[in-house]
Motif scaffolding. Sequence first.
Motif, PDB file in Angstrom:
ATOM      1  N   ARG A  37       0.267 -32.567 -11.608  1.00 52.12           N
ATOM      2  CA  ARG A  37       1.104 -33.455 -10.784  1.00 52.12           C
ATOM      3  C   ARG A  37       1.712 -32.687  -9.610  1.00 52.12           C
ATOM      4  O   ARG A  37       1.732 -33.177  -8.481  1.00 52.12           O
ATOM      5  N   ILE A  38       2.220 -31.497  -9.900  1.00 54.52           N
ATOM      6  CA  ILE A  38       2.829 -30.683  -8.839  1.00 54.52           C
ATOM      7  C   ILE A  38       1.770 -30.320  -7.803  1.00 54.52           C
ATOM      8  O   ILE A  38       2.006 -30.408  -6.596  1.00 54.52           O
ATOM      9  N   THR A  39       0.590 -29.932  -8.259  1.00 56.09           N
ATOM     10  CA  THR A  39      -0.493 -29.571  -7.344  1.00 56.09           C
ATOM     11  C   THR A  39      -0.905 -30.765  -6.486  1.00 56.09           C
ATOM     12  O   THR A  39      -1.127 -30.621  -5.279  1.00 56.09           O
ATOM     13  N   ARG A  40      -0.994 -31.948  -7.111  1.00 54.31           N
ATOM     14  CA  ARG A  40      -1.336 -33.151  -6.335  1.00 54.31           C
ATOM     15  C   ARG A  40      -0.274 -33.423  -5.271  1.00 54.31           C
ATOM     16  O   ARG A  40      -0.600 -33.723  -4.122  1.00 54.31           O
ATOM     17  N   PHE A  41       1.006 -33.305  -5.659  1.00 55.85           N
ATOM     18  CA  PHE A  41       2.083 -33.568  -4.696  1.00 55.85           C
ATOM     19  C   PHE A  41       2.081 -32.535  -3.572  1.00 55.85           C
ATOM     20  O   PHE A  41       2.202 -32.881  -2.401  1.00 55.85           O
ATOM     21  N   THR A  42       1.935 -31.262  -3.921  1.00 59.58           N
ATOM     22  CA  THR A  42       1.992 -30.222  -2.890  1.00 59.58           C
ATOM     23  C   THR A  42       0.773 -30.263  -1.972  1.00 59.58           C
ATOM     24  O   THR A  42       0.814 -29.681  -0.889  1.00 59.58           O
ATOM     25  N   GLY A  43      -0.269 -30.943  -2.392  1.00 61.86           N
ATOM     26  CA  GLY A  43      -1.437 -31.108  -1.539  1.00 61.86           C
ATOM     27  C   GLY A  43      -1.404 -32.407  -0.755  1.00 61.86           C
ATOM     28  O   GLY A  43      -2.431 -32.843  -0.248  1.00 61.86           O
ATOM     29  N   SER A  44      -0.234 -33.012  -0.638  1.00 59.35           N
ATOM     30  CA  SER A  44      -0.131 -34.306   0.051  1.00 59.35           C
ATOM     31  C   SER A  44       0.559 -34.156   1.399  1.00 59.35           C
ATOM     32  O   SER A  44       1.279 -33.188   1.658  1.00 59.35           O
ATOM     33  N   MET A  45       0.371 -35.162   2.227  1.00 59.98           N
ATOM     34  CA  MET A  45       1.047 -35.180   3.528  1.00 59.98           C
ATOM     35  C   MET A  45       2.547 -35.405   3.354  1.00 59.98           C
ATOM     36  O   MET A  45       3.333 -34.976   4.202  1.00 59.98           O
ATOM     37  N   THR A  46       2.960 -36.043   2.270  1.00 60.39           N
ATOM     38  CA  THR A  46       4.396 -36.206   2.003  1.00 60.39           C
ATOM     39  C   THR A  46       5.051 -34.836   1.873  1.00 60.39           C
ATOM     40  O   THR A  46       6.123 -34.586   2.431  1.00 60.39           O
ATOM     41  N   PHE A  47       4.404 -33.939   1.132  1.00 60.71           N
ATOM     42  CA  PHE A  47       4.918 -32.584   0.959  1.00 60.71           C
ATOM     43  C   PHE A  47       5.010 -31.866   2.304  1.00 60.71           C
ATOM     44  O   PHE A  47       6.021 -31.221   2.617  1.00 60.71           O
ATOM     45  N   ALA A  87       6.090 -20.093  -2.661  1.00 63.37           N
ATOM     46  CA  ALA A  87       4.664 -19.768  -2.591  1.00 63.37           C
ATOM     47  C   ALA A  87       4.164 -19.192  -3.914  1.00 63.37           C
ATOM     48  O   ALA A  87       3.053 -19.509  -4.360  1.00 63.37           O
ATOM     49  N   ILE A  88       4.978 -18.357  -4.553  1.00 63.73           N
ATOM     50  CA  ILE A  88       4.593 -17.793  -5.847  1.00 63.73           C
ATOM     51  C   ILE A  88       4.400 -18.902  -6.873  1.00 63.73           C
ATOM     52  O   ILE A  88       3.378 -18.956  -7.565  1.00 63.73           O
ATOM     53  N   PHE A  89       5.369 -19.799  -6.971  1.00 63.86           N
ATOM     54  CA  PHE A  89       5.269 -20.875  -7.947  1.00 63.86           C
ATOM     55  C   PHE A  89       4.137 -21.841  -7.621  1.00 63.86           C
ATOM     56  O   PHE A  89       3.382 -22.248  -8.506  1.00 63.86           O
ATOM     57  N   LEU A  90       4.005 -22.208  -6.351  1.00 66.73           N
ATOM     58  CA  LEU A  90       2.953 -23.151  -5.974  1.00 66.73           C
ATOM     59  C   LEU A  90       1.573 -22.563  -6.244  1.00 66.73           C
ATOM     60  O   LEU A  90       0.682 -23.267  -6.734  1.00 66.73           O
ATOM     61  N   SER A  91       1.386 -21.285  -5.929  1.00 66.14           N
ATOM     62  CA  SER A  91       0.077 -20.679  -6.192  1.00 66.14           C
ATOM     63  C   SER A  91      -0.203 -20.633  -7.688  1.00 66.14           C
ATOM     64  O   SER A  91      -1.352 -20.824  -8.118  1.00 66.14           O
ATOM     65  N   THR A  92       0.820 -20.428  -8.500  1.00 67.23           N
ATOM     66  CA  THR A  92       0.637 -20.446  -9.957  1.00 67.23           C
ATOM     67  C   THR A  92       0.235 -21.832 -10.433  1.00 67.23           C
ATOM     68  O   THR A  92      -0.694 -21.975 -11.240  1.00 67.23           O
ATOM     69  N   PHE A  93       0.889 -22.870  -9.929  1.00 66.94           N
ATOM     70  CA  PHE A  93       0.525 -24.239 -10.308  1.00 66.94           C
ATOM     71  C   PHE A  93      -0.906 -24.564  -9.880  1.00 66.94           C
ATOM     72  O   PHE A  93      -1.661 -25.187 -10.619  1.00 66.94           O
ATOM     73  N   VAL A  94      -1.269 -24.134  -8.685  1.00 70.33           N
ATOM     74  CA  VAL A  94      -2.627 -24.385  -8.206  1.00 70.33           C
ATOM     75  C   VAL A  94      -3.638 -23.658  -9.092  1.00 70.33           C
ATOM     76  O   VAL A  94      -4.678 -24.223  -9.456  1.00 70.33           O
TER      77      VAL A  94
END
Length: 180
Positions: A37-47, A87-94
């Motif tokens: 879910r986090i990865t989907r959100f962070t890959g969106s234009m809303t993010f 960036a650390i957390f987002l890369s981990t989620f990805v």
Amino acid sequence: MSDAGMTSTLQGNIARLTDRAARDRAAAPWSARLADRITRFTGSMTFVSLHLIVYGLWIVANLGWLPGVPRFDPTFVILASEASVEAIFLSTFVLISQNRMAAIADRRADLDLHINLLAEHELTRLATLVARIAERVGVAVDDPAFHEIQRDVAPEQVLDVIDAHSAATAAGSTVDRAGA
């Protein structure tokens, strides 16, 4: 044939595979579902839009361009730290999501391999049956290619040959680079 020119067998397969994917998603651990879910959100234009607004306001405020708003991070050290931690957390989620997708892709590849091997085996048996029928009705089957398809493929031997060719190609490109 029915909807969109698809057979009922194909439609049934689509329904079964879609149901299976839904069950697999539901059975995934909550941590994997959260990471997805986090990865989907962070890959969106809303993010992207939210970041443009928040970081834009942060920068404008700390450049002193907003009257009445004190500069709380004039050197942008806090912003840089926050962006680094994010960036650390987002890369981990990805990576968690990618690992899950890779495992799913591996399972699909295994299924494809098994189905292809089964189809190859069945076609080999059909070729043998056709040869017997041809023999019975007096039709000669002298084509070497036809006799070749009557032999089962040994997947482990195919993999050995692929590995040998890959190793030879890699060794050749290493030699080419060394000589260059």
